[in-house]
Write an enzyme that holds these catalytic residues in place. Structure first.
Site, PDB file in Angstrom:
ATOM      1  N   HIS A  42     -18.266 -17.482  55.298  1.00 55.89           N
ATOM      2  CA  HIS A  42     -17.811 -18.731  55.566  1.00 55.89           C
ATOM      3  C   HIS A  42     -16.854 -19.368  56.064  1.00 55.89           C
ATOM      4  O   HIS A  42     -15.624 -18.689  56.998  1.00 55.89           O
ATOM      5  CB  HIS A  42     -17.347 -19.189  54.012  1.00 55.89           C
ATOM      6  CG  HIS A  42     -17.387 -20.649  53.495  1.00 55.89           C
ATOM      7  ND1 HIS A  42     -18.414 -21.971  53.904  1.00 55.89           N
ATOM      8  CD2 HIS A  42     -16.218 -21.473  53.404  1.00 55.89           C
ATOM      9  CE1 HIS A  42     -17.470 -23.080  53.349  1.00 55.89           C
ATOM     10  NE2 HIS A  42     -16.407 -22.414  53.024  1.00 55.89           N
TER      11      HIS A  42
ATOM     12  N   ASN B  16     -11.754 -28.103  53.523  1.00 57.74           N
ATOM     13  CA  ASN B  16     -13.575 -26.827  53.293  1.00 57.74           C
ATOM     14  C   ASN B  16     -14.487 -28.542  52.944  1.00 57.74           C
ATOM     15  O   ASN B  16     -13.786 -29.706  53.385  1.00 57.74           O
ATOM     16  CB  ASN B  16     -13.286 -26.879  51.599  1.00 57.74           C
ATOM     17  CG  ASN B  16     -14.539 -25.611  51.596  1.00 57.74           C
ATOM     18  OD1 ASN B  16     -15.528 -25.474  52.590  1.00 57.74           O
ATOM     19  ND2 ASN B  16     -14.506 -25.020  50.368  1.00 57.74           N
TER      20      ASN B  16
END
Length: 989
Positions: free
Chosen positions: A754, A779
């Site tokens: 990620h 994020n």
């Protein structure tokens, strides 16, 4: 009378009763350090003693001095006893300050274990660490944004070179060591003497204080640092030579004099014993700095001091006004904002004008930004019910409120609530849960409920209960926000992140295997060595190294080596780049890459503009059908830029995960090219890095034995470029319930799946009382995840970890021209009041935190203490836990989590604020219930009630309606419109 008694009670509780003499009269006094009549101002240890007038604060909107928190009752003067014992001194802030009579400047005195920070508003920042005798100067001017070490006197402002003018830097002191000002004689008068010893010290940087495993910048010339033994471990340590004649020691006192003479800033430093000894060293360390005459002149001096004793933590902030060219009514409004403890003076000042219904031609409006004035009518027209026409949104909000009420039960004593159990879910709650998820599916655009099966009533209840437990300390508005994450409605909630990652590590080789440790250490250039000596340093010279010359990092109140959080500056370009949601698609590599480039553009002076993620996703030379199911890396992002030479704005080609995989669109004439005149640079071949064209990556594993160097690289890049790309392992670590406000102490993995962004950093004290540091990470899972899309993670992680949580960091090496055309000027009000960050005050506490002196308070003790303090008459920000519906709901969530420890660390912090102008002192106070409260950008506890009996009502009105008003241009104005009885004032929140 009630407020009068309350003030006296607070002051006598906070300070030692034997030191503070509580009276109802003003008292004339001198500064205690010089002769009477030579300095004017108040003593830092006092709580309001004025040499020429009584204390007082002003009522909102009034230009006449009155108390802003007690509805017109005068605030009494509290004078300082002139004698005190050594034990009594431990209870109060011992840093004393006073304005100089014949010079534009300030004298500061105190014992050698007391630290303080001074601002010459709006340009110069002076950090004084008396324990290590470390004095550092910074400046907020764009051209000169780094630090000068007072000791080094090398003519170096870190990465910028300065021209040195010859002059003696250390002088003998004549007369009394009190530094009395006589006539035209300069403070701490000079006479020629031998030069101070010159040491090869680089400019010191005060970096984040942390535990032994934490990062610490090298502070050259620190009296506490010791050189390595010359002849083995048994040899005595030898302290390095100091380039100062005056070194602080326990039992001694210091005197610092700072003043402006023509275009020169002069700083004098002296250390002496408690008793004046005629045989004592009579040398004074003197440094002179040229300042730019064209810049805005200094308008005030702000000094901050901190003291911790027996669990009481005091922060004292004193603002000395140097002039009176700002209209009195404008200054009154602004000083009220300062005294309330509000960090955002501009927002508060703007709200005060809007609430008072002043027209935009009023003289005070010229102290606001041009945008506010030009949009005056639109701001005034904003109403609290702009979104009420959205029926589905309204029904969803109503459903969330109903669920929060039904999920908690009250015990028999009616003083504690807890989450209900699964078997206690009744039919009405079951119906509400299904209704809630049906409404959420209608408004959700992430694809969560379109691609995964919706759960039944029991699944949804368990998901929500798990969410509430993980966020037990959140307030009610935050919980309502988290209920908008569609993941809570899934049958198998852990499936949510399966297609929300999308990083594929690129295959690269190390260009340089060997780590050059000196690359990451501070070192002097030949120019620095040539500039060593004593004399005058040019503060406005513009020679600078290439890597920082092209970035606008002048916002050092919000981002510096100690802490960095540009999100707290509402006017900052980066804070206006809203969190995005990649949806049910493996495109984290795109969102992390484009955000990194967006922040680089911000640091180059461009407006906050989002790059089209969909354009990057669809404009690549490969198969399109599996684009949403297979990830990639930032290298491909750069390749697409180079292939097409075009990057449209998000508004030109909006992102929707269902459109990922379509053909690359044809560029339309009206589209904006955000890559105009941009270039991708060739490899930099940095030591210990992975390199590609326009791309440098650092793996944390390569820095296993020198994590401080890894931390320093990231900090430097974040300061210059606004962010870095970070690779992490999200699988089995991050889920829908992940807490973003608490600092996570996590291990990493040998691989990553990620991509996120590191956007800042800060400091904290963990549950064991250890000083630690954390990264602020952004994020791409939307604003309803984490802490509004962000989370914090410890920089170093647990000691037993084989891998750091940050697997790698990536930095783009691109060339974008600076854009000086759209750079907005700061509001003129910041020429008179410091533009402050909440992080600054939190960091002030952190730097002075003493592990051995920490104190624990239970929540019950907190509530009892607050009852004793009464209503919020004088204390700004009084805790109101348990008052009003909002407060009750917030506390139920806290208590339902079943925390492992009922007694939590609650460090009581009292912030004393003083505004000194024309010999008069006005004072305000604020109480913080814990260290996190110090760090908050807004607080409904700063609500003001015209009738003190309505204070809790005003706080509750603010809490209940904050979500409605939060995004308005002026939340205070929005809240005021909801106050139909005109009982409250919300500009301070």
């Amino acid at each position: 009378m009630k407020s009068y008694i309350s003030l006296f009670f607070i002051l006598c509780v906070i300070f030692n009763k034997n030191v503070i003499k509580c009276t109802g009269e003003s008292q004339t006094g001198n500064t205690g350090g010089g002769q009477a009549g030579n300095t004017v101002g108040d003593q830092a240890g006092s709580t309001g003693g004025s040499p020429q007038g009584s204390t007082g604060a002003s009522q909102p909107g009034s230009s006449e001095p009155s108390n802003p928190v007690s509805s017109g009752h005068s605030v009494s003067t509290v004078s300082v006893s002139q004698t005190s014992t050594s034990s009594e001194k431990q209870d109060t802030i011992q840093v004393k300050s006073a304005l100089l009579k014949d010079y534009m400047g300030l004298k500061v005195t105190g014992p050698c274990n007391e630290n303080f920070i001074m601002f010459l508003v709006p340009h110069i920042y002076i950090d004084v660490d008396t324990e290590d005798t470390n004095i550092e100067l910074r400046t907020t001017l764009k051209e000169t944004n780094n630090a000068i070490s007072f000791e080094s006197n090398s003519g170096s402002l870190e990465k910028k070179k300065y021209v040195k003018l010859p002059s003696n830097g250390t002088t003998g002191e004549q007369g009394s060591s009190t530094g009395t000002v006589r006539g035209d004689t300069e403070p701490i008068s000079d006479s020629s003497s031998s030069s101070s010893s010159s040491s090869s010290s680089s400019s010191s940087s005060s970096s984040s204080s942390s535990s032994s495993s934490s990062s610490s910048s090298s502070s050259s010339s620190s009296s506490s640092s010791e050189s390595l033994p010359a002849n083995g471990p048994d040899s005595p340590t030898v302290k390095p030579p100091r380039n100062l004649q005056n070194i602080c020691e326990t039992g001694k006192n210091f005197k610092l004099v700072v003043y402006i003479k023509e275009n020169t800033l002069i700083i004098k430093w002296k250390v002496y014993g408690e008793t004046k000894d005629t045989t004592e060293n009579n040398k004074v360390d003197v440094r002179k700095y040229l300042i730019n005459e064209k810049e805005t002149p200094f308008t005030s001096i702000l000094i901050h001091a901190y003291k911790e004793h027996n669990g009481t933590n005091l922060i004292e902030s004193k603002n000395y006004a140097l002039g009176s060219d700002i209209p009195e009514k404008c200054d009154t409004l602004a000083s009220n904002c300062f005294l309330s403890g509000n960090f955002n003076i501009e927002k508060c000042f703007q709200c005060a004008l809007l609430v008072e219904k002043e027209n935009k031609n009023d003289v005070c409006y010229k102290y606001l930004s041009e945008d506010i004035v030009s949009n005056f009518k639109e701001i005034k027209a904003e109403t609290e019910d702009d979104d009420e026409d959205d029926y589905t949104e309204y029904k969803l909000t109503e459903s969330i409120d109903n669920i929060l009420v039904k999920m908690f039960k009250t015990n028999e004593n009616n003083d504690k609530s807890e989450l209900i159990k699964l078997e206690e879910v009744d039919d009405s709650l079951k119906l509400e849960l299904m209704n809630y998820c049906s409404l959420l599916k209608d408004v959700d655009t992430t694809g969560t409920l379109d691609n995964y099966g919706m759960g039944n009533e029991m699944d949804i209840f368990n998901n929500l209960k798990r969410l509430l437990i993980y966020h037990s300390e959140e307030n009610i508005n935050t919980l309502k926000n988290k209920f908008r994450n569609a993941a809570v409605c899934l049958k198998n909630v852990d499936d949510w992140i399966v297609n929300k990652r999308g990083l594929v590590l690129p295959e690269l080789n190390y260009d340089l295997e060997y780590f050059n440790e000196h690359l990451y250490n501070d070192k002097n250039s030949p120019e620095d060595k040539d500039n060593k000596g004593k004399g005058v340093v040019h503060v406005d010279t513009t020679l600078e190294k290439e890597d920082t010359l092209s970035y606008d990092n002048s916002d050092n109140m919000f981002c510096n080596k100690e802490y960095c959080n540009r999100l707290k500056d509402e006017n900052n370009c980066i804070s206006n780049l809203q969190v995005e949601d990649q949806g049910n698609c493996d495109t984290s590599w795109i969102f992390a890459s484009k955000y990194h480039l967006e922040t680089i553009r911000c640091m180059k002076g461009y407006e906050p503009t989002k790059i089209s993620a969909l354009y990057v996703a669809n404009c690549y030379k490969g198969e399109h059908k599996d684009r949403c199911d297979e990830g990639s890396s930032p290298m491909e992002f750069l390749q697409i830029i180079e292939d097409y030479g075009f990057l449209p704005a998000e508004s030109n080609y909006p992102y929707n995960y269902v459109k990922v995989g379509e053909q690359c669109p044809k560029v339309e004439d009206h589209w904006m090219n955000l890559w105009d005149n941009g270039k991708i640079l060739h490899n930099k071949n940095e030591p210990n890095s992975l390199d590609g064209k326009g791309y440098t990556a650092y793996e944390s594993e390569r820095f296993h034995d020198n994590m401080d160097a890894f931390v320093k690289i990231i900090k430097t890049e974040v300061m210059n470029k606004g962010s870095v790309i970070a690779y992490i392992k999200a699988e089995n670590v991050m889920g829908y319930e992940f807490s973003g406000k608490k600092v996570q102490n996590l291990c990493g993995d040998d691989t990553a799946d990620h991509a996120v962004n590191i956007v800042g950093y800060g400091n904290y004290v963990n549950s064991e009382g250890e000083k630690k540091s954390y990264w602020i990470v952004r994020n791409s899972w939307g604003p309803y995840w984490g802490d509004e899309g962000y989370f914090k993670v410890d920089m170093y992680g647990p000691t037993h970890c084989h891998f750091n949580f940050i697997h790698s960091v990536v930095i783009f090496n691109v060339d974008l021209p600076m854009n000086n055309k759209t750079t907005k000027k700061e509001s003129k009000i910041y020429d008179y009041y410091l533009k402050a960050s909440p992080e600054f005050y939190h960091n002030l506490y952190f730097k002075n935190f003493n592990v051995g002196k920490k104190n624990l308070f239970s929540e019950k003790e907190d509530n009892e203490n607050n009852k004793k303090l009464g209503n919020n008459y004088i204390i700004f920000g009084q805790d109101t836990a348990g008052s009003g519906q909002s407060g009750k709901e917030s506390n139920t969530a806290l208590e339902s989590a079943g925390t492992s420890n009922e007694v939590s660390e609650r460090v009581h912090v009292y912030h004393i604020l003083k505004h000194i102008k024309d010999g008069k002192i006005r004072m305000g106070m604020r109480k913080y219930i814990d260290t996190q409260d110090v760090n908050k950008k807004h607080s409904c506890t700063r609500s003001y009630a015209f009738n003190p009996e309505n204070y809790e009502k005003c706080v509750n009105l603010c809490n209940v309606n904050w979500k409605t008003c939060e995004e308005k241009t002026s939340p205070g104005l929005c809240l005021s419109k909801l106050d139909t009885n005109n009982e409250c004032y919300f500009c301070y929140v």
